[in-house]
Design a protein around this motif. Structure first.
Motif, PDB file in Angstrom:
ATOM      1  N   PHE A  18      -7.602   3.980  13.497  1.00 27.16           N
ATOM      2  CA  PHE A  18      -8.093   2.736  12.819  1.00 27.16           C
ATOM      3  C   PHE A  18      -8.770   2.854  11.599  1.00 27.16           C
ATOM      4  CE2 PHE A  18     -11.200   3.970  16.272  1.00 27.16           C
ATOM      5  CZ  PHE A  18     -12.354   3.852  15.536  1.00 27.16           C
ATOM      6  N   GLY A  19      -8.925   1.865  10.925  1.00 26.79           N
ATOM      7  CA  GLY A  19      -9.713   2.031   9.646  1.00 26.79           C
ATOM      8  C   GLY A  19      -8.869   2.886   8.580  1.00 26.79           C
ATOM      9  N   ILE A  20      -9.616   3.637   7.876  1.00 24.67           N
ATOM     10  CA  ILE A  20      -8.947   4.455   6.780  1.00 24.67           C
ATOM     11  C   ILE A  20      -7.908   5.192   7.527  1.00 24.67           C
ATOM     12  CG2 ILE A  20     -10.464   3.969   5.144  1.00 24.67           C
ATOM     13  CD1 ILE A  20     -11.544   6.737   5.438  1.00 24.67           C
ATOM     14  N   ALA A  21      -7.947   6.018   8.477  1.00 25.06           N
ATOM     15  CA  ALA A  21      -7.006   6.754   9.225  1.00 25.06           C
ATOM     16  C   ALA A  21      -5.516   5.894   9.428  1.00 25.06           C
ATOM     17  CB  ALA A  21      -7.622   7.294  10.567  1.00 25.06           C
ATOM     18  N   ALA A  22      -5.809   4.955   9.896  1.00 26.46           N
ATOM     19  CA  ALA A  22      -4.457   3.911  10.389  1.00 26.46           C
ATOM     20  C   ALA A  22      -3.849   3.664   8.683  1.00 26.46           C
ATOM     21  CB  ALA A  22      -4.873   2.607  10.764  1.00 26.46           C
ATOM     22  N   LEU A  23      -4.923   3.206   7.802  1.00 27.15           N
ATOM     23  CA  LEU A  23      -4.308   3.079   6.323  1.00 27.15           C
ATOM     24  C   LEU A  23      -3.496   4.363   5.976  1.00 27.15           C
ATOM     25  CD1 LEU A  23      -3.690   1.488   3.847  1.00 27.15           C
ATOM     26  CD2 LEU A  23      -6.107   1.971   2.978  1.00 27.15           C
ATOM     27  N   ASP A  24      -4.231   5.601   6.146  1.00 27.38           N
ATOM     28  CA  ASP A  24      -3.571   6.711   5.734  1.00 27.38           C
ATOM     29  C   ASP A  24      -2.220   6.925   6.161  1.00 27.38           C
ATOM     30  OD1 ASP A  24      -3.745   9.204   4.260  1.00 27.38           O
ATOM     31  OD2 ASP A  24      -4.195  10.279   6.064  1.00 27.38           O
ATOM     32  N   ALA A  25      -1.797   6.689   7.399  1.00 23.62           N
ATOM     33  CA  ALA A  25      -0.737   6.871   8.007  1.00 23.62           C
ATOM     34  C   ALA A  25       0.374   6.034   7.357  1.00 23.62           C
ATOM     35  CB  ALA A  25      -0.774   6.598   9.797  1.00 23.62           C
ATOM     36  N   HIS A  26      -0.149   4.667   6.983  1.00 23.06           N
ATOM     37  CA  HIS A  26       0.962   3.901   6.604  1.00 23.06           C
ATOM     38  C   HIS A  26       1.335   4.530   4.916  1.00 23.06           C
ATOM     39  CE1 HIS A  26       1.258   0.258   8.959  1.00 23.06           C
ATOM     40  NE2 HIS A  26      -0.163   0.622   9.268  1.00 23.06           N
ATOM     41  N   LEU A  27       0.215   5.152   4.216  1.00 12.64           N
ATOM     42  CA  LEU A  27       0.489   5.682   3.079  1.00 12.64           C
ATOM     43  C   LEU A  27       1.393   6.753   3.228  1.00 12.64           C
ATOM     44  CD1 LEU A  27      -3.207   5.676   1.721  1.00 12.64           C
ATOM     45  CD2 LEU A  27      -1.144   4.119   0.876  1.00 12.64           C
ATOM     46  N   GLU A  28       1.326   7.684   4.114  1.00 10.01           N
ATOM     47  CA  GLU A  28       2.310   8.664   4.293  1.00 10.01           C
ATOM     48  C   GLU A  28       3.519   8.416   4.591  1.00 10.01           C
ATOM     49  OE1 GLU A  28       0.479  11.845   7.053  1.00 10.01           O
ATOM     50  OE2 GLU A  28      -1.524  11.830   5.922  1.00 10.01           O
ATOM     51  N   ARG A  29       3.958   7.511   5.392  1.00 10.47           N
ATOM     52  CA  ARG A  29       5.095   6.867   5.801  1.00 10.47           C
ATOM     53  C   ARG A  29       5.849   6.337   4.688  1.00 10.47           C
ATOM     54  NH1 ARG A  29       2.611   5.483  10.631  1.00 10.47           N
ATOM     55  NH2 ARG A  29       2.084   3.423   9.926  1.00 10.47           N
ATOM     56  N   ALA A  30       5.109   5.671   3.735  1.00 11.57           N
ATOM     57  CA  ALA A  30       5.661   4.930   2.581  1.00 11.57           C
ATOM     58  C   ALA A  30       5.770   5.899   1.244  1.00 11.57           C
ATOM     59  CB  ALA A  30       4.780   3.743   2.393  1.00 11.57           C
ATOM     60  N   ASP A  31       5.293   6.933   1.355  1.00 12.15           N
ATOM     61  CA  ASP A  31       5.141   8.005   0.145  1.00 12.15           C
ATOM     62  C   ASP A  31       4.669   7.325  -0.965  1.00 12.15           C
ATOM     63  OD1 ASP A  31       5.430  10.532  -0.752  1.00 12.15           O
ATOM     64  OD2 ASP A  31       7.363  10.336  -1.245  1.00 12.15           O
ATOM     65  N   VAL A  32       3.430   6.594  -0.924  1.00  5.18           N
ATOM     66  CA  VAL A  32       3.008   5.970  -1.939  1.00  5.18           C
ATOM     67  C   VAL A  32       2.421   7.067  -3.109  1.00  5.18           C
ATOM     68  CG1 VAL A  32       1.046   4.455  -2.943  1.00  5.18           C
ATOM     69  CG2 VAL A  32       2.170   3.975  -0.594  1.00  5.18           C
ATOM     70  N   GLU A  33       3.010   6.820  -4.405  1.00  7.81           N
ATOM     71  CA  GLU A  33       2.494   7.815  -5.533  1.00  7.81           C
ATOM     72  C   GLU A  33       1.216   6.971  -6.103  1.00  7.81           C
ATOM     73  OE1 GLU A  33       5.546   9.187  -7.971  1.00  7.81           O
ATOM     74  OE2 GLU A  33       6.831   9.595  -6.254  1.00  7.81           O
ATOM     75  N   PHE A  34       0.284   7.785  -6.688  1.00 12.65           N
ATOM     76  CA  PHE A  34      -0.844   7.519  -7.283  1.00 12.65           C
ATOM     77  C   PHE A  34      -0.846   8.047  -8.813  1.00 12.65           C
ATOM     78  CE2 PHE A  34      -2.236   6.725  -2.843  1.00 12.65           C
ATOM     79  CZ  PHE A  34      -2.643   5.818  -2.816  1.00 12.65           C
ATOM     80  N   PRO A  35      -1.458   7.232  -9.709  1.00 17.54           N
ATOM     81  CA  PRO A  35      -2.098   6.081  -9.536  1.00 17.54           C
ATOM     82  C   PRO A  35      -1.352   4.813  -9.326  1.00 17.54           C
ATOM     83  CG  PRO A  35      -1.957   6.736 -11.891  1.00 17.54           C
ATOM     84  CD  PRO A  35      -1.277   7.700 -10.903  1.00 17.54           C
ATOM     85  N   VAL A  36      -1.975   3.641  -8.645  1.00 19.26           N
ATOM     86  CA  VAL A  36      -1.088   2.666  -8.331  1.00 19.26           C
ATOM     87  C   VAL A  36      -2.172   1.317  -8.387  1.00 19.26           C
ATOM     88  CG1 VAL A  36      -1.756   2.832  -5.822  1.00 19.26           C
ATOM     89  CG2 VAL A  36       0.444   1.611  -6.461  1.00 19.26           C
ATOM     90  N   ASP A  37      -1.424   0.087  -8.456  1.00 19.28           N
ATOM     91  CA  ASP A  37      -2.288  -0.999  -8.662  1.00 19.28           C
ATOM     92  C   ASP A  37      -2.109  -1.713  -7.288  1.00 19.28           C
ATOM     93  OD1 ASP A  37      -0.245  -3.171  -8.937  1.00 19.28           O
ATOM     94  OD2 ASP A  37       0.344  -1.963 -10.540  1.00 19.28           O
ATOM     95  N   ALA A  38      -2.968  -2.568  -6.932  1.00 20.61           N
ATOM     96  CA  ALA A  38      -3.062  -3.332  -5.725  1.00 20.61           C
ATOM     97  C   ALA A  38      -1.687  -3.957  -5.523  1.00 20.61           C
ATOM     98  CB  ALA A  38      -4.302  -4.096  -5.650  1.00 20.61           C
ATOM     99  N   GLU A  39      -1.093  -4.909  -6.455  1.00 17.87           N
ATOM    100  CA  GLU A  39      -0.137  -5.307  -6.018  1.00 17.87           C
ATOM    101  C   GLU A  39       0.986  -4.509  -5.554  1.00 17.87           C
ATOM    102  OE1 GLU A  39       2.699  -8.350  -8.796  1.00 17.87           O
ATOM    103  OE2 GLU A  39       0.946  -8.361  -9.230  1.00 17.87           O
ATOM    104  N   THR A  40       1.261  -3.479  -6.542  1.00 17.36           N
ATOM    105  CA  THR A  40       2.278  -2.422  -6.330  1.00 17.36           C
ATOM    106  C   THR A  40       2.174  -1.791  -4.706  1.00 17.36           C
ATOM    107  OG1 THR A  40       2.561  -2.151  -8.613  1.00 17.36           O
ATOM    108  CG2 THR A  40       3.442  -0.586  -7.011  1.00 17.36           C
ATOM    109  N   LEU A  41       0.873  -1.575  -4.374  1.00 12.56           N
ATOM    110  CA  LEU A  41       0.597  -0.912  -3.203  1.00 12.56           C
ATOM    111  C   LEU A  41       0.945  -2.002  -2.107  1.00 12.56           C
ATOM    112  CD1 LEU A  41      -0.752   1.650  -1.544  1.00 12.56           C
ATOM    113  CD2 LEU A  41      -2.740   0.028  -1.774  1.00 12.56           C
ATOM    114  N   LEU A  42       0.515  -3.019  -2.108  1.00 12.99           N
ATOM    115  CA  LEU A  42       0.887  -4.078  -1.010  1.00 12.99           C
ATOM    116  C   LEU A  42       2.686  -4.405  -0.982  1.00 12.99           C
ATOM    117  CD1 LEU A  42      -1.963  -6.556  -1.749  1.00 12.99           C
ATOM    118  CD2 LEU A  42      -1.539  -5.314   0.333  1.00 12.99           C
TER     119      LEU A  42
END
Length: 108
Positions: A18-42
């Motif tokens: 839960f919390g940032i660990a759960a968010l981190d799992a979503h980020l890994e699955r989606a392979d998000v590249e940084f830098p990123v803005d909030a709208e693109t992230l969502l």
């Protein structure tokens, strides 16, 4: 954060994130590249519901993002550090409610 749920058998326990660990799992699955803005992230993540406590209470990522004033993240660590206090405040409020206190007393 992660917490092991109560166990009724001798099998290897699952972990609840839960919390940032759960968010981190979503980020890994989606392979998000940084830098990123909030709208693109969502858009990339699909605005998932993120659990903020071990009982499975969730908040939409868009709602959590509305609580911060930063709309651009240079790194994953910056995103996680920014959202950590938001998830903690949700967790604390849920734990202080009557329902949260009752849940804490029950073994399931």
């Amino acid at each position: 954060m992660g917490v092991r749920p109560p166990q009724n058998d001798d099998d290897e326990p699952d972990t609840i994130t839960f919390g940032i660990a759960a968010l981190d799992a979503h980020l890994e699955r989606a392979d998000v590249e940084f830098p990123v803005d909030a709208e693109t992230l969502l858009t990339q993540l699909g605005d998932p519901d993120i659990p903020y406590d071990a009982t499975g209470s969730t908040v939409a990522l868009s709602e959590a993002m509305d609580k911060v004033h930063i709309q651009h993240f240079d790194s994953e660590q910056e995103l996680l550090n920014t959202l950590h206090p938001v998830f903690e405040s949700y967790r604390e409020r849920a734990g202080n409610s009557i329902l949260g206190q009752l849940r804490a007393l029950l073994p399931f």
